[in-house]
Design a protein around this motif. Structure first.
Motif, short mmCIF file in Angstrom:
data_model
loop_
_atom_site.label_atom_id
_atom_site.label_comp_id
_atom_site.label_asym_id
_atom_site.label_seq_id
_atom_site.Cartn_x
_atom_site.Cartn_y
_atom_site.Cartn_z
N ARG A 30 0.83 -1.21 0.00
CA ARG A 30 0.00 0.00 0.00
C ARG A 30 0.86 1.26 0.00
NH1 ARG A 30 -3.24 -3.24 3.50
NH2 ARG A 30 -2.20 -2.37 5.33
N GLU A 31 1.94 1.24 0.76
CA GLU A 31 2.82 2.41 0.81
C GLU A 31 3.48 2.66 -0.54
OE1 GLU A 31 3.44 4.65 3.13
OE2 GLU A 31 2.23 3.78 4.74
N THR A 32 4.00 1.60 -1.17
CA THR A 32 4.69 1.79 -2.45
C THR A 32 3.72 2.20 -3.56
OG1 THR A 32 4.49 -0.58 -2.99
CG2 THR A 32 6.51 0.15 -1.87
N LYS A 33 2.45 1.88 -3.37
CA LYS A 33 1.45 2.25 -4.37
C LYS A 33 1.34 3.76 -4.51
CE LYS A 33 -3.03 0.46 -5.88
NZ LYS A 33 -4.21 -0.37 -5.49
N GLN A 34 1.72 4.48 -3.47
CA GLN A 34 1.65 5.94 -3.48
C GLN A 34 2.93 6.57 -4.03
OE1 GLN A 34 -1.40 6.92 -2.58
NE2 GLN A 34 -1.77 4.76 -2.08
N MET A 35 3.92 5.78 -4.36
CA MET A 35 5.22 6.29 -4.80
C MET A 35 5.35 6.14 -6.31
SD MET A 35 7.59 4.72 -1.71
CE MET A 35 7.05 4.88 0.01
N ASP A 36 5.18 7.25 -7.00
CA ASP A 36 5.15 7.22 -8.46
C ASP A 36 6.48 6.82 -9.10
OD1 ASP A 36 2.54 8.09 -8.30
OD2 ASP A 36 3.04 10.21 -8.61
N HIS A 37 7.57 6.96 -8.34
CA HIS A 37 8.89 6.67 -8.92
C HIS A 37 9.43 5.30 -8.50
CE1 HIS A 37 9.54 10.57 -10.87
NE2 HIS A 37 8.77 11.03 -9.90
N LEU A 38 8.56 4.48 -7.93
CA LEU A 38 8.88 3.08 -7.69
C LEU A 38 7.88 2.21 -8.44
CD1 LEU A 38 9.75 2.60 -3.89
CD2 LEU A 38 11.30 3.01 -5.80
N ASP A 39 8.37 1.16 -9.05
CA ASP A 39 7.52 0.20 -9.75
C ASP A 39 7.65 -1.14 -9.06
OD1 ASP A 39 6.03 -1.29 -11.51
OD2 ASP A 39 7.54 -1.31 -13.10
N LEU A 40 6.70 -1.46 -8.20
CA LEU A 40 6.72 -2.73 -7.49
C LEU A 40 6.28 -3.83 -8.45
CD1 LEU A 40 7.04 -4.45 -4.97
CD2 LEU A 40 4.70 -3.84 -4.34
N GLN A 41 7.19 -4.77 -8.73
CA GLN A 41 6.93 -5.78 -9.75
C GLN A 41 6.69 -7.18 -9.19
OE1 GLN A 41 9.96 -5.66 -12.79
NE2 GLN A 41 9.32 -3.65 -13.51
N GLY A 42 6.86 -7.38 -7.87
CA GLY A 42 6.63 -8.71 -7.34
C GLY A 42 7.34 -8.95 -6.04
N LEU A 43 7.63 -10.23 -5.79
CA LEU A 43 8.17 -10.67 -4.51
C LEU A 43 9.45 -11.48 -4.70
CD1 LEU A 43 4.82 -11.98 -2.93
CD2 LEU A 43 5.76 -9.66 -2.79
N MET A 44 10.28 -11.49 -3.66
CA MET A 44 11.51 -12.29 -3.65
C MET A 44 11.57 -13.12 -2.39
SD MET A 44 14.86 -12.49 -2.27
CE MET A 44 16.19 -11.30 -2.29
N LEU A 45 12.21 -14.27 -2.49
CA LEU A 45 12.28 -15.21 -1.36
C LEU A 45 13.64 -15.90 -1.31
CD1 LEU A 45 10.78 -17.05 0.84
CD2 LEU A 45 10.38 -18.61 -1.08
N MET A 46 14.14 -16.08 -0.08
CA MET A 46 15.28 -16.97 0.17
C MET A 46 14.82 -17.99 1.20
SD MET A 46 18.60 -14.44 0.30
CE MET A 46 19.68 -15.88 0.44
N PRO A 47 14.59 -19.24 0.80
CA PRO A 47 14.11 -20.24 1.75
C PRO A 47 15.20 -20.64 2.73
CG PRO A 47 14.63 -21.28 -0.33
CD PRO A 47 14.81 -19.81 -0.54
N PRO A 48 14.84 -21.32 3.81
CA PRO A 48 15.86 -21.82 4.75
C PRO A 48 16.83 -22.77 4.07
CG PRO A 48 13.67 -21.95 5.72
CD PRO A 48 13.47 -21.61 4.27
N LEU A 49 18.07 -22.80 4.54
CA LEU A 49 19.05 -23.73 4.00
C LEU A 49 18.59 -25.16 4.21
CD1 LEU A 49 22.39 -22.11 5.24
CD2 LEU A 49 21.24 -21.80 3.04
#
Length: 234
Positions: free
Chosen positions: A144-163
């Motif tokens: 929701r916060e990034t939705k208000q930021m015109d100069h950021l383009d939120l494109q998805g999610l990143m994950l690092m699973p447990p070893l």
């Protein structure tokens, strides 16, 4: 180097065929952290375009040294907000957004440059205290916060699973991130097309479960000088 690239690409193609979405495009990000410039040049000459760095300073030095090459640079490591000014205009995609404070710092610099910076939110799905990332119940707020930021383009999610020794142990986390993404798209009304998940150890499972970006280092470029092979380093 070219043979390594061909082998990894064929594994991605095979995993896509086994997935529920075989027409999906998967981008291979070569993790070049601590790798010498000659290996990066060799891999780029073999056709690799996307390269990922973990550290801002190292990444900036490589960007300058290899500015004549057609490379799209990714920053895949965690970042302090006081270094956010170095990202916009240099990195094609930032994978590790994990706070509103960092989002605002990135947005401020991108606005100064008059550009839009693509970003992914790093999710700490397993709740590991030693790892960066947003805990799942805080992700909607950050969206929701990034939705208000015109100069950021939120494109998805990143994950690092447990070893884990068995790459199949990573699969539930990849499935979980994909399902979280689908739910978040419905709840927030924001499309999140990209899932950055999977490294040398488990990128096949990640592609089968919906990854659009996989971060592979050692299988492409060999062990980092002075290091033994570690699939979880990329």
């Amino acid at each position: 180097m070219a043979d390594n690239l061909d082998r990894v690409r064929k594994k991605i193609e095979a995993a896509l065929k086994k997935s529920a979405d075989p027409e999906r495009k998967v981008s291979l990000v070569a993790v070049s952290k601590k790798q010498p410039l000659d290996r990066i040049r060799a891999l780029a000459a073999a056709g690799q375009v996307h390269f990922g760095e973990n550290y801002v300073q190292e990444g900036m030095e490589k960007i300058k040294a290899l500015e004549n090459l057609e490379i799209k640079w990714h920053l895949i490591g965690s970042l302090q907000s006081n270094k956010a000014r170095f990202i916009p205009g240099r990195f094609f995609l930032f994978h590790s957004l994990d706070s509103v404070k960092l989002a605002r710092a990135l947005h401020k610099k991108a606005a100064e440059l008059g550009i839009v910076q693509p970003v992914l939110i790093q999710v700490n799905l397993a709740g590991e205290v030693q790892k960066a990332g947003v805990v799942p119940d805080k992700v909607p707020e950050l969206i929701r916060e990034t939705k208000q930021m015109d100069h950021l383009d939120l494109q998805g999610l990143m994950l690092m699973p447990p070893l884990a020794d068995d790459p199949e142990e990573s699969r539930p986390y990849f499935t979980g991130l994909r399902k979280m993404r689908d739910t978040l798209e419905q709840e927030t009304g924001r499309r999140l097309p990209h899932l950055s998940m999977g490294m040398s150890q488990d990128f096949v499972q990640a592609v089968e479960e919906g990854a659009t970006l996989v971060r592979v280092g050692s299988l492409l470029m060999g062990p980092r000088p002075g290091c033994t092979f570690n699939a979880y380093a990329g």
